[in-house]
Write a protein that holds these residues in place. Structure first.
Motif, PDB file in Angstrom:
ATOM      1  N   GLN A  43       0.432 -15.206  14.811  1.00  0.00           N
ATOM      2  CA  GLN A  43       1.105 -13.953  15.133  1.00  0.00           C
ATOM      3  C   GLN A  43       1.833 -14.053  16.472  1.00  0.00           C
ATOM      4  O   GLN A  43       2.950 -13.554  16.612  1.00  0.00           O
ATOM      5  CB  GLN A  43       0.097 -12.812  15.176  1.00  0.00           C
ATOM      6  N   ALA A  44       1.218 -14.695  17.443  1.00  0.00           N
ATOM      7  CA  ALA A  44       1.839 -14.831  18.758  1.00  0.00           C
ATOM      8  C   ALA A  44       3.111 -15.681  18.686  1.00  0.00           C
ATOM      9  O   ALA A  44       4.115 -15.369  19.338  1.00  0.00           O
ATOM     10  CB  ALA A  44       0.852 -15.439  19.748  1.00  0.00           C
ATOM     11  N   VAL A  45       3.089 -16.739  17.895  1.00  0.00           N
ATOM     12  CA  VAL A  45       4.270 -17.594  17.760  1.00  0.00           C
ATOM     13  C   VAL A  45       5.412 -16.825  17.100  1.00  0.00           C
ATOM     14  O   VAL A  45       6.562 -16.890  17.559  1.00  0.00           O
ATOM     15  CB  VAL A  45       3.923 -18.876  16.966  1.00  0.00           C
TER      16      VAL A  45
ATOM     17  N   GLU B 239       5.877 -13.539  17.036  1.00  0.00           N
ATOM     18  CA  GLU B 239       6.357 -12.520  17.967  1.00  0.00           C
ATOM     19  C   GLU B 239       7.200 -13.129  19.085  1.00  0.00           C
ATOM     20  O   GLU B 239       8.199 -12.541  19.503  1.00  0.00           O
ATOM     21  CB  GLU B 239       5.178 -11.755  18.552  1.00  0.00           C
ATOM     22  N   THR B 240       6.827 -14.310  19.553  1.00  0.00           N
ATOM     23  CA  THR B 240       7.602 -14.983  20.590  1.00  0.00           C
ATOM     24  C   THR B 240       8.985 -15.376  20.062  1.00  0.00           C
ATOM     25  O   THR B 240       9.989 -15.208  20.754  1.00  0.00           O
ATOM     26  CB  THR B 240       6.858 -16.227  21.096  1.00  0.00           C
ATOM     27  N   CYS B 241       9.035 -15.902  18.846  1.00  0.00           N
ATOM     28  CA  CYS B 241      10.332 -16.270  18.252  1.00  0.00           C
ATOM     29  C   CYS B 241      11.218 -15.050  18.063  1.00  0.00           C
ATOM     30  O   CYS B 241      12.426 -15.105  18.321  1.00  0.00           O
ATOM     31  CB  CYS B 241      10.119 -16.985  16.931  1.00  0.00           C
ATOM     32  N   LEU B 242      10.639 -13.940  17.622  1.00  0.00           N
ATOM     33  CA  LEU B 242      11.418 -12.709  17.473  1.00  0.00           C
ATOM     34  C   LEU B 242      11.917 -12.208  18.825  1.00  0.00           C
ATOM     35  O   LEU B 242      13.065 -11.771  18.945  1.00  0.00           O
ATOM     36  CB  LEU B 242      10.583 -11.634  16.784  1.00  0.00           C
ATOM     37  N   ALA B 243      11.070 -12.261  19.839  1.00  0.00           N
ATOM     38  CA  ALA B 243      11.481 -11.822  21.171  1.00  0.00           C
ATOM     39  C   ALA B 243      12.596 -12.710  21.715  1.00  0.00           C
ATOM     40  O   ALA B 243      13.519 -12.213  22.368  1.00  0.00           O
ATOM     41  CB  ALA B 243      10.295 -11.830  22.122  1.00  0.00           C
ATOM     42  N   MET B 244      12.534 -14.006  21.427  1.00  0.00           N
ATOM     43  CA  MET B 244      13.577 -14.902  21.908  1.00  0.00           C
ATOM     44  C   MET B 244      14.906 -14.617  21.234  1.00  0.00           C
ATOM     45  O   MET B 244      15.963 -14.780  21.850  1.00  0.00           O
ATOM     46  CB  MET B 244      13.154 -16.361  21.695  1.00  0.00           C
ATOM     47  N   THR B 245      14.899 -14.192  19.964  1.00  0.00           N
ATOM     48  CA  THR B 245      16.157 -13.870  19.305  1.00  0.00           C
ATOM     49  C   THR B 245      16.716 -12.534  19.775  1.00  0.00           C
ATOM     50  O   THR B 245      17.934 -12.379  19.859  1.00  0.00           O
ATOM     51  CB  THR B 245      15.997 -13.831  17.773  1.00  0.00           C
TER      52      THR B 245
ATOM     53  N   ARG C  54      -9.898 -16.883  12.818  1.00  0.00           N
ATOM     54  CA  ARG C  54      -9.383 -15.746  13.587  1.00  0.00           C
ATOM     55  C   ARG C  54      -8.426 -16.206  14.691  1.00  0.00           C
ATOM     56  O   ARG C  54      -7.369 -15.601  14.902  1.00  0.00           O
ATOM     57  CB  ARG C  54     -10.539 -14.953  14.174  1.00  0.00           C
ATOM     58  N   VAL C  55      -8.788 -17.274  15.396  1.00  0.00           N
ATOM     59  CA  VAL C  55      -7.922 -17.814  16.445  1.00  0.00           C
ATOM     60  C   VAL C  55      -6.607 -18.289  15.847  1.00  0.00           C
ATOM     61  O   VAL C  55      -5.531 -18.025  16.400  1.00  0.00           O
ATOM     62  CB  VAL C  55      -8.630 -18.956  17.213  1.00  0.00           C
ATOM     63  N   ASN C  56      -6.665 -18.976  14.704  1.00  0.00           N
ATOM     64  CA  ASN C  56      -5.437 -19.453  14.050  1.00  0.00           C
ATOM     65  C   ASN C  56      -4.536 -18.290  13.643  1.00  0.00           C
ATOM     66  O   ASN C  56      -3.312 -18.372  13.782  1.00  0.00           O
ATOM     67  CB  ASN C  56      -5.781 -20.308  12.836  1.00  0.00           C
ATOM     68  N   ASP C  57      -5.125 -17.206  13.139  1.00  0.00           N
ATOM     69  CA  ASP C  57      -4.331 -16.025  12.787  1.00  0.00           C
ATOM     70  C   ASP C  57      -3.646 -15.438  14.010  1.00  0.00           C
ATOM     71  O   ASP C  57      -2.463 -15.088  13.970  1.00  0.00           O
ATOM     72  CB  ASP C  57      -5.206 -14.962  12.129  1.00  0.00           C
TER      73      ASP C  57
END
Length: 107
Positions: A85-87, A89-95, A78-81
């Motif tokens: 997802q957080a990584v 979303e962060t990459c999308l937000a950075m773009t 669950r933590v890995n999932d």
């Protein structure tokens, strides 16, 4: 990946990176040519990128162990999932907001 195999991978990655850096400085003998070699050689970039991934993996495992302790397999999954997802979303937000990511904003 178990903790022992992770440690072995991290150790071998750090030793490989140290060997590449040592080779660059022993053959070039000056700082600037060594840095040019390290940033332009495909092999050295691959080894240094692997080391960066290994350090990130080690930091992740250490933070999990320090803040969450020993977890069951379902909890680790669950933590890995959630981290994955957080990584993403962060990459999308950075773009999307790349103009807003300045040094003053990050600090």
């Amino acid at each position: 990946m178990s903790w022992m195999s992770s440690r072995r991978y991290i150790l071998l990655s750090l030793l490989g990176a140290a060997a590449v850096v040592w080779h660059a400085f022993s053959t070039r003998e000056q700082f600037f040519p060594s840095m040019v070699y390290l940033s332009s050689s495909k092999f050295s970039l691959a080894v240094l990128g692997n080391m960066a991934f290994a350090v990130a993996l080690g930091t992740y495992k250490l933070l999990l162990r320090v803040f969450l302790g020993r977890l069951r397999d379902s909890e680790v999954e669950r933590v890995n999932d959630k981290v994955g997802q957080a990584v993403v979303e962060t990459c999308l937000a950075m773009t999307i907001f790349r103009e807003d990511f300045t040094a003053s904003f990050l600090t």
